[in-house]
Design a protein around this motif. Structure first.
Motif, PDB file in Angstrom:
ATOM      1  N   LEU A 445     -21.901   0.497 -40.759  1.00 46.38           N
ATOM      2  CA  LEU A 445     -22.212   1.920 -40.924  1.00 46.38           C
ATOM      3  C   LEU A 445     -22.767   2.126 -42.327  1.00 46.38           C
ATOM      4  O   LEU A 445     -22.117   1.819 -43.325  1.00 46.38           O
ATOM      5  N   SER A 446     -23.980   2.645 -42.418  1.00 48.90           N
ATOM      6  CA  SER A 446     -24.668   2.693 -43.717  1.00 48.90           C
ATOM      7  C   SER A 446     -23.941   3.554 -44.744  1.00 48.90           C
ATOM      8  O   SER A 446     -23.986   3.265 -45.941  1.00 48.90           O
ATOM      9  N   MET A 457     -25.894  -2.097 -45.047  1.00 51.27           N
ATOM     10  CA  MET A 457     -26.994  -1.708 -44.175  1.00 51.27           C
ATOM     11  C   MET A 457     -27.730  -0.491 -44.720  1.00 51.27           C
ATOM     12  O   MET A 457     -27.120   0.453 -45.223  1.00 51.27           O
ATOM     13  N   PRO A 458     -29.064  -0.479 -44.610  1.00 51.19           N
ATOM     14  CA  PRO A 458     -29.833   0.701 -45.022  1.00 51.19           C
ATOM     15  C   PRO A 458     -29.614   1.831 -44.030  1.00 51.19           C
ATOM     16  O   PRO A 458     -29.185   1.612 -42.894  1.00 51.19           O
ATOM     17  N   GLU A 459     -29.890   3.044 -44.474  1.00 52.22           N
ATOM     18  CA  GLU A 459     -29.694   4.186 -43.594  1.00 52.22           C
ATOM     19  C   GLU A 459     -30.577   4.055 -42.364  1.00 52.22           C
ATOM     20  O   GLU A 459     -31.780   3.817 -42.453  1.00 52.22           O
ATOM     21  N   ASN A 460     -29.963   4.213 -41.206  1.00 55.64           N
ATOM     22  CA  ASN A 460     -30.650   4.137 -39.922  1.00 55.64           C
ATOM     23  C   ASN A 460     -29.984   5.169 -39.028  1.00 55.64           C
ATOM     24  O   ASN A 460     -28.900   4.919 -38.492  1.00 55.64           O
ATOM     25  N   LEU A 466     -25.025   5.765 -33.138  1.00 52.76           N
ATOM     26  CA  LEU A 466     -24.431   4.930 -32.096  1.00 52.76           C
ATOM     27  C   LEU A 466     -23.063   4.409 -32.508  1.00 52.76           C
ATOM     28  O   LEU A 466     -22.115   4.391 -31.715  1.00 52.76           O
ATOM     29  N   ILE A 467     -22.957   3.961 -33.763  1.00 53.06           N
ATOM     30  CA  ILE A 467     -21.683   3.420 -34.250  1.00 53.06           C
ATOM     31  C   ILE A 467     -20.597   4.496 -34.210  1.00 53.06           C
ATOM     32  O   ILE A 467     -19.474   4.250 -33.748  1.00 53.06           O
ATOM     33  N   LEU A 468     -20.911   5.695 -34.676  1.00 56.60           N
ATOM     34  CA  LEU A 468     -19.928   6.773 -34.677  1.00 56.60           C
ATOM     35  C   LEU A 468     -19.585   7.224 -33.260  1.00 56.60           C
ATOM     36  O   LEU A 468     -18.425   7.544 -32.959  1.00 56.60           O
ATOM     37  N   LYS A 469     -20.572   7.240 -32.388  1.00 54.37           N
ATOM     38  CA  LYS A 469     -20.312   7.627 -31.001  1.00 54.37           C
ATOM     39  C   LYS A 469     -19.402   6.602 -30.324  1.00 54.37           C
ATOM     40  O   LYS A 469     -18.465   6.969 -29.594  1.00 54.37           O
TER      41      LYS A 469
END
Length: 532
Positions: A445-446, A457-460, A466-469
């Motif tokens: 998670l950026s 990780m760069p902001e995406n 998706l990760i938070l969901k």
């Protein structure tokens, strides 16, 4: 029995013989031998490399020895079901339900359960324990910190409200930090509760001698039935050679390897392979060791995806497993191990293959010829990490990448890693709860890239969403589908080279029966263990 022989060793042979004749005529020798044999068969001796820390849930910070003792002295509301550890089962909770929004967890508790001090287990004890750990233990801030409130409608019902949806919360409740303590014992002992821990578990705490041993006695009134063992003794033996000798001689029944944090047990594997008195128990773990790229390093060579692809294709993964680890580790193909319930088999085919020629082509496409690329490879200290770093260094040299290995003490290593002052570094994660969230959220998670040792990780926006969901989705099948999509996106991004997962390896005397190894966390429960 060896202590008995040493005690009598100073006597003359004639006196010893005469003594045994007299005892035998009275029928005492046979009785003593029978009693001693029974005691040995009911006592399990476990060799551990270090003094326990965090012997009580409220202060535990995932220390391996203390955490295992907790899971044998205390109970949690739920636990992962042996032998597959793929589904949760009730322990102090008989049943539970989760609200549609994933924020409310309702538990129906077992009736008739008592703590080892004779006081009753009830809903107030659950509320007291979880709130106590949340308040006193900063290690659980990211998990138990989500608890907004706890209700106790009756003695056998607990309702936990979270501040946001967090399906992995059920896995958190199976951790040692979520074990339920006796409120009466905490009131009695106060700050000294760690030296007098009281739970509802299959074994009760008896004694602790610093740097020597911890003794647990069976709880005859355990609600799942009394253990077959009468006693567990954790012997603290720092030297590996001494632990091995004690196992060979029968002085200990089990040697734990603590998940190969510092060394590979290949020497012990070879020594015990042909010994019929020793059983070698192996199980895949969910631990991942990897070569990480600093994915947010602007101006760095690894900011170029072609360079990242060149590096991951330069590594001989099978050679690493066979050479450095001698078969004591498994291949990792992506951000989750293949024994995770959320692993997507597509990742196996997508993962990079060892291909030095392709690696050289990718470097050329990125504008680097042989010797043009010079990197520092940061690593933890220790012989294991040194061997891994040297292997990777040789692989990269073979495709024209020069690396200098910098093995660094952990505090300094962590500081430079979190600060982003690196390009490539060896790292790893050992999950302490059986959920993909343990690897994915913190690692990728950026918004968390500056908070710990991560892939930075760069902001995406799409990937972060998706990760938070996936972290918050209450439906498990839907979560699995989301994590499958996340794995595909991550492997395509090439955030690092996934190197290996060390196996969980335990050496036991052949008369130890019923031992089942859990993979996350790698801690043993001994309620179902016996000696024959």
């Amino acid at each position: 029995m060896s202590l008995t022989r040493r005690t009598f060793g100073a006597k003359s042979g004639a006196a010893l013989a005469a003594g045994f004749v007299a005892l035998a005529s009275a029928g005492i020798v046979a009785s003593f031998a029978t009693t001693a044999t029974a005691q040995e068969s009911e006592t399990l001796v476990v060799a551990v490399p270090s003094d326990p820390a965090g012997l009580e849930p409220g202060a535990n910070k995932a220390e391996p020895v203390g955490s295992e003792i907790i899971l044998n002295v205390f109970d949690t509301l739920v636990a992962w079901q042996a032998p597959d550890f793929s589904e949760l089962e009730g322990r102090l909770a008989e049943d539970w339900s989760i609200s549609e929004d994933g924020q409310t967890f309702t538990f129906d508790l077992r009736d008739g359960v008592s703590f080892q001090d004779g006081t009753p287990f009830n809903a107030e004890a659950v509320k007291f324990s979880l709130e106590r750990t949340k308040e006193m233990n900063p290690y659980v801030e990211a998990s138990l910190g989500m608890i907004d409130s706890i209700e106790t409608p009756s003695d056998d019902e607990v309702v936990i409200h979270l501040s946001e949806a967090y399906p992995a919360f059920m896995s958190i409740l199976a951790q040692p930090q979520a074990a339920i303590v006796s409120p009466a014992a905490v009131e009695k002992y106060g700050d000294d509760f760690a030296n007098h821990p009281v739970g509802t578990g299959p074994f009760s705490f008896r004694a602790y001698e610093p740097d020597t041993r911890v003794v647990l006695d069976a709880n005859p009134d355990y609600y799942r039935g009394a253990p077959a063992l009468k006693r567990i003794i954790y012997r603290i033996i720092p030297e590996a050679s001494t632990r091995r000798l004690e196992l060979e001689n029968g002085g200990v029944d089990i040697i734990q390897q603590q998940s190969q944090l510092s060394a590979v047990p290949s020497e012990e594997m070879k020594a015990f392979a042909d010994d019929p008195e020793i059983t070698i128990i192996e199980k895949p773990s969910q631990i991942i060791r990897q070569l990480e790229f600093n994915n947010s390093a602007t101006g760095s060579p690894v900011a170029d995806k072609k360079v990242r692809e060149a590096i991951v294709h330069a590594i001989d993964y099978d050679g690493l497993l066979a050479g450095v680890f001698d078969g004591t580790a498994d291949r990792v193909y992506g951000p989750l191990t293949s024994n995770s319930w959320a692993y997507d088999p597509k990742v196996t085919d997508m993962s990079p293959k060892y291909d030095p020629e392709l690696s050289r082509e990718l470097l050329a496409e990125a504008g680097y010829g042989p010797g043009d690329l010079d990197l520092t490879l940061y690593s933890f200290q220790g012989s294991l990490w040194g061997d891994v770093a040297t292997f990777v260094q040789a692989n990269l040299a073979d495709v024209g990448i020069t690396t200098e290995i910098a093995q660094t003490e952990f505090p300094s290593y962590r500081a430079l890693h979190v600060a982003g002052e690196w390009d490539i570094a060896l790292d790893g994660r050992q999950p302490w709860y059986n959920d993909p969230d343990a690897h994915i959220t913190l690692g990728y998670l950026s918004s968390l890239k500056n908070s710990a040792m991560t892939f930075r990780m760069p902001e995406n926006a799409e990937l972060d969403a998706l990760i938070l969901k996936a972290q918050q989705e209450p439906d498990m099948e839907a979560r699995k589908a989301l994590y499958a999509e996340i794995q595909v996106q991550l492997v395509d991004h090439v955030p690092g080279a996934y190197l290996f997962s060390p196996k969980l390896i335990v050496f036991a005397r052949s008369n130890v029966d019923g031992l089942v190894i859990n993979s996350a966390p790698p801690l043993n429960e001994y309620w179902g263990v016996s000696k024959n």
